[in-house]
Every structure is written in structure tokens, then in C-alpha cells.
Design a protein around this motif. Sequence first.
Motif, mmCIF file in Angstrom:
data_model
loop_
_atom_site.group_PDB
_atom_site.id
_atom_site.type_symbol
_atom_site.label_atom_id
_atom_site.label_comp_id
_atom_site.label_asym_id
_atom_site.label_seq_id
_atom_site.Cartn_x
_atom_site.Cartn_y
_atom_site.Cartn_z
ATOM 1 N N GLU A 153 0.812 -1.221 0.000
ATOM 2 C CA GLU A 153 0.000 0.000 0.000
ATOM 3 C C GLU A 153 0.846 1.272 0.000
ATOM 4 O OE1 GLU A 153 -4.059 -1.729 2.157
ATOM 5 O OE2 GLU A 153 -2.697 -0.447 3.297
ATOM 6 N N LYS A 154 2.045 1.200 0.561
ATOM 7 C CA LYS A 154 2.916 2.384 0.612
ATOM 8 C C LYS A 154 3.890 2.444 -0.559
ATOM 9 C CE LYS A 154 1.244 3.825 4.580
ATOM 10 N NZ LYS A 154 0.452 5.084 4.694
ATOM 11 N N GLY A 155 3.805 1.491 -1.459
ATOM 12 C CA GLY A 155 4.603 1.543 -2.681
ATOM 13 C C GLY A 155 6.072 1.184 -2.534
ATOM 14 N N PHE A 156 6.422 0.350 -1.549
ATOM 15 C CA PHE A 156 7.814 -0.078 -1.406
ATOM 16 C C PHE A 156 8.113 -1.202 -2.388
ATOM 17 C CE2 PHE A 156 6.957 1.977 2.640
ATOM 18 C CZ PHE A 156 8.118 2.702 2.849
ATOM 19 N N SER A 157 9.342 -1.219 -2.881
ATOM 20 C CA SER A 157 9.717 -2.230 -3.872
ATOM 21 C C SER A 157 10.211 -3.517 -3.233
ATOM 22 C CB SER A 157 10.804 -1.676 -4.804
ATOM 23 O OG SER A 157 11.898 -1.172 -4.060
ATOM 24 N N VAL A 158 10.610 -3.439 -1.966
ATOM 25 C CA VAL A 158 11.149 -4.618 -1.311
ATOM 26 C C VAL A 158 10.932 -4.528 0.198
ATOM 27 C CG1 VAL A 158 13.470 -3.634 -1.064
ATOM 28 C CG2 VAL A 158 13.195 -6.113 -1.141
ATOM 29 N N LEU A 159 10.735 -5.685 0.821
ATOM 30 C CA LEU A 159 10.570 -5.782 2.272
ATOM 31 C C LEU A 159 11.753 -6.569 2.817
ATOM 32 C CD1 LEU A 159 8.876 -5.682 4.945
ATOM 33 C CD2 LEU A 159 7.814 -7.820 4.197
ATOM 34 N N ALA A 160 12.504 -5.956 3.746
ATOM 35 C CA ALA A 160 13.680 -6.596 4.332
ATOM 36 C C ALA A 160 13.405 -7.005 5.774
ATOM 37 C CB ALA A 160 14.883 -5.654 4.288
ATOM 38 N N THR A 161 13.835 -8.206 6.138
ATOM 39 C CA THR A 161 13.668 -8.685 7.512
ATOM 40 C C THR A 161 15.036 -9.065 8.085
ATOM 41 O OG1 THR A 161 13.295 -10.983 6.822
ATOM 42 C CG2 THR A 161 11.356 -9.553 7.041
ATOM 43 N N GLY A 162 15.134 -9.100 9.414
ATOM 44 C CA GLY A 162 16.409 -9.342 10.081
ATOM 45 C C GLY A 162 16.711 -10.795 10.372
ATOM 46 N N HIS A 163 16.237 -11.718 9.553
ATOM 47 C CA HIS A 163 16.522 -13.139 9.766
ATOM 48 C C HIS A 163 18.017 -13.409 9.559
ATOM 49 C CE1 HIS A 163 12.143 -13.336 8.976
ATOM 50 N NE2 HIS A 163 12.194 -14.351 9.813
ATOM 51 N N THR A 164 18.631 -14.038 10.553
ATOM 52 C CA THR A 164 20.058 -14.320 10.507
ATOM 53 C C THR A 164 20.330 -15.753 10.044
ATOM 54 O OG1 THR A 164 20.092 -15.119 12.794
ATOM 55 C CG2 THR A 164 20.436 -12.736 12.444
ATOM 56 N N LEU A 165 21.619 -16.073 9.961
ATOM 57 C CA LEU A 165 22.032 -17.439 9.637
ATOM 58 C C LEU A 165 21.426 -18.429 10.624
ATOM 59 C CD1 LEU A 165 23.917 -19.480 8.135
ATOM 60 C CD2 LEU A 165 25.676 -18.868 9.821
ATOM 61 N N ASP A 166 21.424 -18.066 11.911
ATOM 62 C CA ASP A 166 20.854 -18.958 12.929
ATOM 63 C C ASP A 166 19.372 -19.206 12.686
ATOM 64 O OD1 ASP A 166 22.862 -19.007 15.720
ATOM 65 O OD2 ASP A 166 23.332 -17.675 14.062
ATOM 66 N N ASP A 167 18.633 -18.142 12.356
ATOM 67 C CA ASP A 167 17.199 -18.293 12.087
ATOM 68 C C ASP A 167 16.962 -19.218 10.900
ATOM 69 O OD1 ASP A 167 16.474 -16.436 14.103
ATOM 70 O OD2 ASP A 167 16.883 -14.775 12.738
#
Length: 317
Positions: A153-167
Motif C-alpha cells: 500500500e505504501k509503494g515499497f519495492s522490497v521488504l527486508a527482515t532481520g533473519h540471521t544465519l541462525d534463524d
Amino acid sequence: MNITGMKFCERCRKKEADVVLSTVRFCEPCFIEYFERQVQRAIDGEKLGAEMFSRDSRILMAVSGGKDSMTLWNVLNDLGYETCGLHIDLNIDEYSEVSRRVVENFAASKSLDLIVVDLRKEYGKSLMELAMRDACSACGLVKRYLMNKVAYEKGFSVLATGHTLDDECVTLLGNLTRWNLEFLQRQYPILESTHPKLVRKVKPLFRISDEETAAYARIKRLEFVREKCPLASGATSLSYKKVLNELEQRHPSLKKAFYLGFLKNKSLFGKEENFELKTCESCGMPTANVGLCAFCKLLERPKRRHDEKSKVKPLSI
């Protein structure tokens, strides 16, 4: 100067090591350089076949207030990427209050844009009021839905999350023990859009361990929520993480070999099936279901149960 017994940075071999990891020692400047390089390699799509995003991308950064998401938001900002934070307030008592305050303080200190979605204000219920049995599953469902909805809805091209190697290792081990081929086929640091209203998702920390994010947060003096979510107690993922940590202690770099080896040999688990996502009849967002999406069903479920209770006639005595 007496340097007997002094352990030097294994990168520059000039300064004393301030960061001692399970496999290597760094001085602080060399560690930050190494850390940023690992993140940039992930963003550039090294060995992934595609870059995660470019300098021109509008990036929505999901931030919970925890160590990993705060670390990612900080490093993306330092690397010069344009980001806007998204925090979902789940109204889990004091835990959510502290988490929201941490995120808002960071955004203000760096003059970064921040979007806050308050679950109770937006939808009339807290997470605990929505969850019937498994609060962790409901939490994941709510976050996935709202992150994508806001990004679209806000027009972002990408969503980034903080998932690490451990996750990623925990998820991989869980899927392997249950042979969830569908999830194994889909697990990847880049999840492409398969619907006009589904935003591309990326995990720029997939090469970075929890140990490394902890060191980065310490050096950068980042404020983050140290307490674990009170609803996570007893979660299966915690058992998997404990086992993996014990193996890593005995066999350093095992986690990285485990996950990067999976990415290299991912084709062994078959090709992800292409199925056409449908559109939710209530909210209009993408869903695998016919009719209502899982989030709308979650919203309706307590209401239906209340309605059913209200229809029950008193017993005759």
C-alpha cells in the motif's frame, strides 16, 4: 610495551583483538568492515543469481526492536540505502511497550522514517485476543500479513527482515525433520513476488550469525530489547537453536556449512510448484485460500465464537 600473550586481529594483524568469535578474532574496525562486507555480498546477490535490491530501491525494513532487526536497520543506513522502518505493535503488555520505544528512539536519533501499526487500534484486538491456541503461529501470520500489506500500500519495492544465519538454520532443521518439501522448496534469502499485491522479501543477514550481530550491536552501542518474547517460552524453535548451538561449539562453522550447503544443493528438494494465488474476498490481499485469507479468518474467528455462544439457549430446569 609488553605484548606477550596478546592476541592480535587476524585481519590487520596490527591491533589487539576486541571481538573474539568462535572461529576468528578481529579488532573493532576490521570487524565492522567484515560485517558490512558480508551484508553487502548478500545484497549484491553473490551466488544467489539476483541482487536483493539496488541503491534506487525503496526498502521497508521490518523492525521488532530486537538485536537482529535493529542491527540490520543500522547497517543498511550506514551503507547508504534508503530505508523506512515498520514496527508492528502487538500489544503484548510491557514487552510491546518497550519494543516500540526502542524502535521509535532509534528512528528519531537517525532521522529515519518509521511506520507503526498498532494492532489493537487498527483491528480492535491485541495478539492474545486474536490467538486461540498457538500464539507464536498467530504472531507469524499477523506479521507476515501486515508487513506485506503496508509494503504494497505504501509503494515499497522490497521488504527486508532481520533473519540471521541462525534463524535460517533453525527453519531448515525444522523443515528437514518433518520433511516439509513445500517449505524446503520455498526457503531462500530472496522470495520473489508471485502476485501483483505481493512484495518481494529479502533477508540480508542470512550470512551473519547471532554471535556476529551481538558483537556488531555492542560495538555500535545499539539499544535493543534484550528480553525474549514472553509468548515464545516452550517454542520448538528454541530446542532446535539449542541443538545447533551445541553442535557449533564442537564444530565451528557448522551452521554456515549447513545452510550455504542447502542453498547450493536446493535443487535436490525439487522445484517449487507454481500455483496461482487468489485474492481475499474481504481485504483484497493475496491468499492461497478460496474466500477469506488466513488473516481475515483470524479476525473473524473470535467474533464467530462469540456469536455462537450468544445463540446458545439456556437449559430448561
